[in-house]
Write a protein that holds these residues in place. Structure first.
Motif, mmCIF file in Angstrom:
data_model
loop_
_atom_site.group_PDB
_atom_site.id
_atom_site.type_symbol
_atom_site.label_atom_id
_atom_site.label_comp_id
_atom_site.label_asym_id
_atom_site.label_seq_id
_atom_site.Cartn_x
_atom_site.Cartn_y
_atom_site.Cartn_z
ATOM 1 N N MET A 11 -14.650 -25.536 -17.071
ATOM 2 C CA MET A 11 -15.437 -26.762 -16.984
ATOM 3 C C MET A 11 -15.333 -27.362 -15.582
ATOM 4 O O MET A 11 -16.333 -27.817 -15.007
ATOM 5 N N LEU A 12 -14.117 -27.365 -15.036
ATOM 6 C CA LEU A 12 -13.962 -27.935 -13.689
ATOM 7 C C LEU A 12 -14.723 -27.101 -12.663
ATOM 8 O O LEU A 12 -15.388 -27.645 -11.772
ATOM 9 N N PHE A 13 -14.656 -25.771 -12.814
ATOM 10 C CA PHE A 13 -15.405 -24.927 -11.865
ATOM 11 C C PHE A 13 -16.903 -25.166 -11.980
ATOM 12 O O PHE A 13 -17.623 -25.222 -10.985
ATOM 13 N N SER A 14 -17.354 -25.320 -13.248
ATOM 14 C CA SER A 14 -18.789 -25.517 -13.422
ATOM 15 C C SER A 14 -19.227 -26.822 -12.751
ATOM 16 O O SER A 14 -20.335 -26.925 -12.223
ATOM 17 N N LEU A 15 -18.328 -27.821 -12.744
ATOM 18 C CA LEU A 15 -18.665 -29.069 -12.063
ATOM 19 C C LEU A 15 -18.853 -28.833 -10.569
ATOM 20 O O LEU A 15 -19.729 -29.433 -9.937
ATOM 21 N N GLY A 34 -20.053 -26.188 -9.302
ATOM 22 C CA GLY A 34 -21.417 -25.687 -9.200
ATOM 23 C C GLY A 34 -22.425 -26.823 -9.267
ATOM 24 O O GLY A 34 -23.403 -26.864 -8.504
ATOM 25 N N ALA A 35 -22.188 -27.759 -10.179
ATOM 26 C CA ALA A 35 -23.111 -28.888 -10.327
ATOM 27 C C ALA A 35 -23.198 -29.693 -9.034
ATOM 28 O O ALA A 35 -24.291 -30.072 -8.589
ATOM 29 N N PHE A 36 -22.042 -29.954 -8.406
ATOM 30 C CA PHE A 36 -22.052 -30.719 -7.146
ATOM 31 C C PHE A 36 -22.830 -29.977 -6.067
ATOM 32 O O PHE A 36 -23.509 -30.588 -5.246
ATOM 33 N N MET A 37 -22.704 -28.646 -6.085
ATOM 34 C CA MET A 37 -23.397 -27.877 -5.048
ATOM 35 C C MET A 37 -24.903 -27.973 -5.209
ATOM 36 O O MET A 37 -25.636 -28.122 -4.233
ATOM 37 N N ILE A 38 -25.404 -27.894 -6.472
ATOM 38 C CA ILE A 38 -26.859 -27.956 -6.595
ATOM 39 C C ILE A 38 -27.375 -29.384 -6.470
ATOM 40 O O ILE A 38 -28.550 -29.603 -6.231
ATOM 41 N N ILE A 39 -26.478 -30.362 -6.622
ATOM 42 C CA ILE A 39 -26.919 -31.736 -6.368
ATOM 43 C C ILE A 39 -27.057 -31.972 -4.872
ATOM 44 O O ILE A 39 -27.989 -32.626 -4.410
ATOM 45 N N GLY A 40 -26.115 -31.387 -4.099
ATOM 46 C CA GLY A 40 -26.072 -31.743 -2.692
ATOM 47 C C GLY A 40 -26.530 -30.647 -1.729
ATOM 48 O O GLY A 40 -26.358 -30.785 -0.517
ATOM 49 N N ILE A 72 -22.763 -20.429 -10.267
ATOM 50 C CA ILE A 72 -21.448 -20.894 -10.744
ATOM 51 C C ILE A 72 -21.615 -21.641 -12.051
ATOM 52 O O ILE A 72 -20.920 -21.427 -13.051
ATOM 53 N N LEU A 73 -22.602 -22.538 -12.048
ATOM 54 C CA LEU A 73 -22.835 -23.358 -13.236
ATOM 55 C C LEU A 73 -23.241 -22.482 -14.417
ATOM 56 O O LEU A 73 -22.722 -22.615 -15.529
ATOM 57 N N SER A 74 -24.174 -21.532 -14.150
ATOM 58 C CA SER A 74 -24.699 -20.747 -15.262
ATOM 59 C C SER A 74 -23.647 -19.816 -15.840
ATOM 60 O O SER A 74 -23.473 -19.744 -17.064
ATOM 61 N N VAL A 75 -22.929 -19.133 -14.969
ATOM 62 C CA VAL A 75 -21.928 -18.179 -15.477
ATOM 63 C C VAL A 75 -20.891 -18.927 -16.306
ATOM 64 O O VAL A 75 -20.483 -18.474 -17.381
ATOM 65 N N SER A 76 -20.486 -20.103 -15.840
ATOM 66 C CA SER A 76 -19.547 -20.893 -16.625
ATOM 67 C C SER A 76 -20.125 -21.172 -17.999
ATOM 68 O O SER A 76 -19.440 -21.078 -19.024
ATOM 69 N N MET A 77 -21.399 -21.517 -18.014
ATOM 70 C CA MET A 77 -22.021 -21.867 -19.296
ATOM 71 C C MET A 77 -22.118 -20.660 -20.218
ATOM 72 O O MET A 77 -21.930 -20.776 -21.422
ATOM 73 N N TYR A 78 -22.420 -19.476 -19.641
ATOM 74 C CA TYR A 78 -22.476 -18.289 -20.497
ATOM 75 C C TYR A 78 -21.150 -18.107 -21.220
ATOM 76 O O TYR A 78 -21.100 -17.843 -22.419
#
Lengths: 464, 639
Positions: free
Chosen positions: A99-103, A105-111, A124-130
């Motif tokens: 979950m922390l790693f996926s975050l 990823g989230a910060f990267m696509i936000i910024g 990063i976000l997607s693989v975490s979610m899979y």
């Protein structure tokens, strides 16, 4: 920038904490790390636009605000996991770490300022979610959902990467600002390669936020995944995804607005129709929330399509209102379905809420407020979210789109109110549900925020 | 004057309401009355302090702003209070008389099961009434205006197990709503014309307009429609007699002393606007006079002790509007004040009688009560003399001032006013004689039960009696050697009006001898009427006919209140019901068809669309590819 660095390191720390005998330290540690990340997030507050990592990442108040929404949502969701104590097979350390790693990823696509950064972040976000979708290893539906998600996600990633490649071919750069200057110099005379690249990139991103007709994965995956991770997907991925779409279009492609807005408008209307209308037929509350997340993607797309000066604020407020309400709705669902599971039947349908108000007035109230907010009834945050979104569409003059949106939110009332009716008016035999104190605080705070922002939406603007 | 002090005035009753309203099941009975009364008394005490401070500070009006409330476009409506001569006078009446009635209620309602609820409503009423008189703009006034209407509704229907009472409550509410609509339209017109609702700003701009400006005439007429609803004037007066269904202290406080005078307060507050609209004033005077006469004549034949007082209230309110119509604003306010004293006294006295009679209200079954209820009798007598207009009691000064102004304005109005005051004197003494003189006509049980009321009830009676007797001396006219302190005190309120129409505020043209003559005539007339009542009901000992007996035509018409209720029923209620039934069946059929049809359509559509979600990944990807192809094809090739 700081939360990215911090959470990358702390995610590894969490994995190491998992080696300890006692698992009880994991939850508080993760929550503490999230708070640290939130605090570090504001180091760059009010610094104007700052570029990091060789101009690949941008930080300004907008991205920080999105980061904050993501972090607050993550905090609430992590708090509701209760350390996965009640699941024997669970691997809390890994879940928290992912979950922390996926975050990150989230910060990267936000910024992101660089399309490669966007791509890496989405992966990063997607693989975490899979992984998280399939975390309930003994459950066939969970496995199926993970596989489906992965197959279609891989497909969408391919499309997106192709789009990025075409954009690079047309402009010679991955950098948003470079692309922007290219587009504004060329105007409508840009090459077809750029048009195709933009469309493919957009399609890839729209897949992630489950816009129609790229939404098919959503109901199956949301339904199959463990509810806690469904919550994570439907709030954090969506918020980050919309931040990414908005930044792409508002930053680089405003000069060719007249090119892309019609496509986006068509997708918006389709998304609204599909999400709302199919939700009517659902008997499973969880599946309804999946369709509801599609329909909210539609509302958010209205704001993106209209791209007016209000859009930025509208998307921020809407994401926040939607995330809080969704988290509390899923929060109540998890408690009720767990209670039902203990009694021997897995039940995530509307009928599970029958008679909830009799012995669990707090849960029924939390559920009611979250449904009202999702339906956009005044005095809740959801109303103002819709109001701002519709306001930005009016500014652009997209009245016909608003007519569809308003009709569809009327349809929405039907399926959201079914939950309230079940909880308050139907007879049922739900006993008293025990709620852990921290869990209760999260629910109460989320509900209070929904009402507070509903009464005084101005507070939010003051916070920014 | 500090804002925090002012805020206390409405805040204390609000706190009282919250305490009693939330905790009325848990708070012991003894405490309920004390909490409620203390809230009112505290508010009164603060009002007195504010009045002192106001006088000390040189009697300059001031607006105390609490917070910005509504800001839309150009229009900004602050939440603020205005403290000036008018609001202070109203404050003294509302909190002063209000406190006495709270104390009285603590005794009167003691046995009632809804004791806590009653005090909660009473406190809430006080809160809204205070907002009404303290607000510095029409919107705050409107909040109070609506709030007191709500409380009136709640308290008329207080004994809600009785259907008749509920109907009376609903009637009051609906009639008030009709008036409120007029008031609301008036406010909108004010916003449209002046771009503000603040009194100071509106009146400042209004002074620049010419007399007879059509917009101002419209505004004032609309405001007056509001006043006819709240202050029970023709054609919206029939709710007030029915409102007597509520407990007697409610009749005294809301339906005699305070709420029903809100209309008069509003007109005096807007005196600049009304002075600019002579046409409206003419209407006000005519309606006021007609109401005064009509109600007084109905009062002549009523047999319910509270109904007589109710019609008397309507009639006295008519006098106040007569005064407003002839621009005798101070005289009207003077009558508001004295009327608050003596009518509250009479109602509370009637309550004491009803209390002693175990709920009996028909004066045909009373009689000879003066020996058993001495304090009630004496105070009631004082009230009766005061309202009849016999000097030197309070009613004489105020009513005579109104009649003098009416005489100056138009002799016909004066004659009609005098006629009304003769009737007033007659029906009031008839009431007094039938109740307290002669022999007892009730049942044996009632006779056995007769008793004087407890101190908490007689004390307010005595205090009010003192004010009813002496209250008139605050306005002794110049001709009787006084200085008319009240008029002097209020005179700064009319600066704007004086500016636009100086002639209206010129000194009186009546000579002293004329004034003496007018006074003499009205006093003699009142005395003769009282004497007539004495002859009929004490000497001849006659008692009004029972319900069953046939009456002569004219008497029958008056006894049945001119059949106005029946008329309204036939002209308004029935057609509306028919129309409503018609629309209902239309709605049932057509609208339901459309609504349910839409619902069904969505559901069917949903059932079909749902099939797209097959669960097969291959199909999903195929659908996505189709989507991608369509998008690319349309965007890249067709455009």
């Amino acid at each position: 920038m700081y939360p990215i660095v911090l959470l990358s390191v702390l995610g590894i720390v969490v994995l190491f904490l998992g080696f300890m005998k006692s698992k009880s330290v994991l939850l508080p540690a993760t929550l503490l790390f999230l708070v640290l990340a939130l605090a570090s997030n504001f180091i760059d507050w009010n610094q104007g636009k700052v570029l990091y990592f060789y101009e690949m990442l941008a930080v300004n108040n907008l991205t920080l605000a999105f980061n904050a929404i993501v972090l607050v949502s993550a905090f609430m969701i992590v708090a509701m996991t209760r350390g996965f104590q009640d699941q024997e097979e669970a691997q809390p350390a890994e879940y928290y770490g992912i979950m922390l790693f996926s975050l990150v990823g989230a910060f990267m696509i936000i910024g992101y300022e660089h399309l490669i950064m966007l791509f890496v972040g989405i992966e990063i976000l997607s693989v975490s979610m899979y992984i998280l979708t399939g975390s309930d290893k003994s459950n066939l539906r969970s496995n199926e959902a993970a596989l489906k998600y992965f197959l279609m996600g891989a497909f969408a990633t391919g499309i997106m990467l192709f789009g990025i490649a075409l954009l690079y071919g047309a402009t010679g750069s991955f950098n948003l600002t470079d692309i922007q200057s290219y587009v504004s110099i060329q105007g409508r005379g840009v090459s077809y390669i750029l048009y195709a690249g933009l469309l493919l990139l957009l399609i890839g991103m729209l897949f992630k936020v489950s816009a129609a007709p790229f939404h098919f994965w959503t109901p199956d995956v949301y339904d199959g995944a463990p509810t806690i991770f469904t919550t994570f997907m439907s709030t954090i991925v969506k918020t980050a995804g919309f931040a990414a779409i908005f930044r792409l279009l508002s930053h680089s492609f405003t000069p060719i607005y007249s090119f892309w807005w019609i496509t986006l408008a068509a997708i918006t209307v389709l998304t609204l129709l599909v999400g709302n209308i199919i939700a009517v037929y659902q008997n499973s509350f969880k599946r309804m929330l999946a369709y509801s997340s599609i329909s909210h993607a539609g509302y958010l797309l209205i704001a993106v399509t209209s791209l007016s000066p209000q859009t930025e604020n509208a998307i921020l407020f809407y994401s926040l209102a939607y995330s809080i309400a969704t988290i509390s709705a899923f929060g109540v669902l998890m408690l009720v379905s767990k209670k039902k599971a203990l009694e021997g039947q897995v039940d995530e349908s509307y009928a599970a809420f029958n008679g909830l108000a009799a012995q669990n007035p707090l849960l029924a109230f939390v559920l009611a407020v979250s449904m009202l907010s999702l339906a956009g009834i005044p005095l809740t945050a959801g109303f103002w979210g819709k109001f701002f979104v519709f306001g930005s569409a009016v500014e652009r003059g997209l009245v016909w789109m608003l007519v569809v949106a308003v009709l569809m939110s009327a349809v929405g009332i039907y399926y959201y109110f079914r939950a309230i009716i079940a909880a308050y008016l139907k007879e049922g035999d739900i006993g008293k549900i025990r709620i852990a104190p921290f869990y209760r605080i999260i629910l109460v705070v989320a509900t209070a925020m929904t009402i507070l922002f509903g009464l005084a939406p101005g507070i939010f603007e003051k916070l920014l | 004057m500090s804002a925090s002090l002012l805020v206390l005035i409405p805040l204390l009753p609000l706190i009282g309401f919250l305490i009693n309203g939330i905790g009325f099941r848990r708070i012991p009975r003894g405490a309920v009355g004390i909490i409620g009364s203390l809230a009112a008394l505290g508010s009164f005490a603060v009002s007195v302090v504010v009045l002192m401070a106001f006088k000390e500070a040189g009697s300059t009006p001031q607006v105390v702003s609490l917070f910005d409330w509504i800001s839309v476009g150009e229009l900004s409506i602050p939440f603020s209070f205005q403290i000036d001569q008018l609001s202070l006078l109203m404050l003294m009446i509302v909190t002063g008389v209000g406190s006495l009635i709270h104390v009285y209620s603590a005794g009167y309602m003691k046995e009632d099961e809804g004791f806590g609820k009653f005090f909660a409503f009473l406190n809430l009423f006080l809160f809204f009434m205070l907002l009404l008189v303290m607000g510095s703009n029409y919107v705050i006034m409107f909040i109070g205006w609506e709030g007191v209407g709500l409380c009136s509704y709640l308290l008329i229907g207080f004994w809600n197990k009785n259907t008749d009472y509920n109907n009376a409550a609903r009637k009051a509410f609906i009639m008030n709503r009709i008036g409120d609509l007029g008031f609301l339209l008036g406010i909108f017109t004010i916003i449209g014309t002046f771009g503000s609702v603040e009194f100071t700003e509106v009146f400042r701009q209004a002074t620049g307009l010419p007399v007879g400006d059509p917009v101002v005439v419209v505004i004032t007429l609309l405001l007056f429609v509001g006043a006819t609803g709240k202050s029970a004037q023709i054609p919206l007066f029939t709710w007030l007699p029915d409102a007597m269904a509520g407990p007697t202290p409610v009749s005294a406080l809301i339906h005699a002393a305070t709420m029903v005078t809100a209309g008069i307060y509003m007109v005096i507050r807007s005196n600049v606007l009304f002075t600019l609209a002579p046409a409206t004033l003419e209407v006000v005077a005519i309606i006021g006079t007609a109401t005064a006469l009509l109600a007084a004549s109905i009062g002549l034949l009523q047999n319910d002790i509270k109904k007589v007082l109710a019609y008397s209230t309507v009639s006295q309110l008519g006098y106040m509007f007569l005064a407003l119509g002839v621009m005798a604003y101070s005289a009207s306010m003077f009558h508001v004040i004295t009327h608050a004293f003596f009518k509250a006294l009479l109602f509370l006295g009637a309550g004491s009688v009803i209390h002693a009679m175990s709920g009996e209200q028909d004066i045909r079954f009373m009689g000879g009560l003066r020996k058993k209820l001495p304090i009630t009798f004496i105070t009631f007598l004082i009230g009766t003399i005061a309202i009849a207009g016999i000097p030197p009691f309070a009613g004489f000064f105020s009513k005579d001032e109104i009649l003098a102004h009416a005489f100056e304005h138009n002799k016909v109005l004066w004659v009609l006013g005098l006629l009304g005051s003769i009737m007033t004197s007659f029906y009031m003494f008839r009431l007094l004689f039938l109740t307290f003189f002669g022999s007892f006509r009730g049942t044996h049980e009632q006779a056995h039960h007769l008793h004087e009321s407890p101190t908490s009830m007689t004390l307010p009676l005595i205090v009010l009696a003192v004010f009813s007797a002496l209250g008139g001396f605050m306005g002794v006219p110049e001709v009787l050697g006084g200085t008319h302190q009240l008029a002097t005190f209020m005179s700064p309120l009319y600066e704007g009006a004086r500016q636009v129409n100086p002639a209206a505020f010129a000194a009186t043209t009546l000579s002293h001898s004329e004034e003496y003559l007018l006074m003499g005539i009205s006093v003699v007339a009142a005395l003769v009427a009282a004497l007539a009542a004495y002859v009929v009901y004490v000497r001849r000992d006659s008692v009004p006919a029972p319900e069953t007996q046939e009456r002569p035509a004219l008497q029958r018409v008056i006894y049945h209140k001119y059949y106005i209720d029946e008329l309204y029923d036939a002209v308004f209620v029935k057609p509306i019901r028919t129309l409503s039934a018609l629309l209902f069946s239309f709605g049932e059929f057509f609208i339901d068809l459309v609504v349910n049809g839409t619902g069904t359509l969505v559901k069917v559509l949903s059932g079909q669309l749902r099939r797209t979600q097959t669960g097969s990944t291959g199909y999903y990807i195929f659908a996505m590819v189709v989507g991608i192809v369509l998008i690319l094809f349309w965007n890249l090739l067709l455009r």
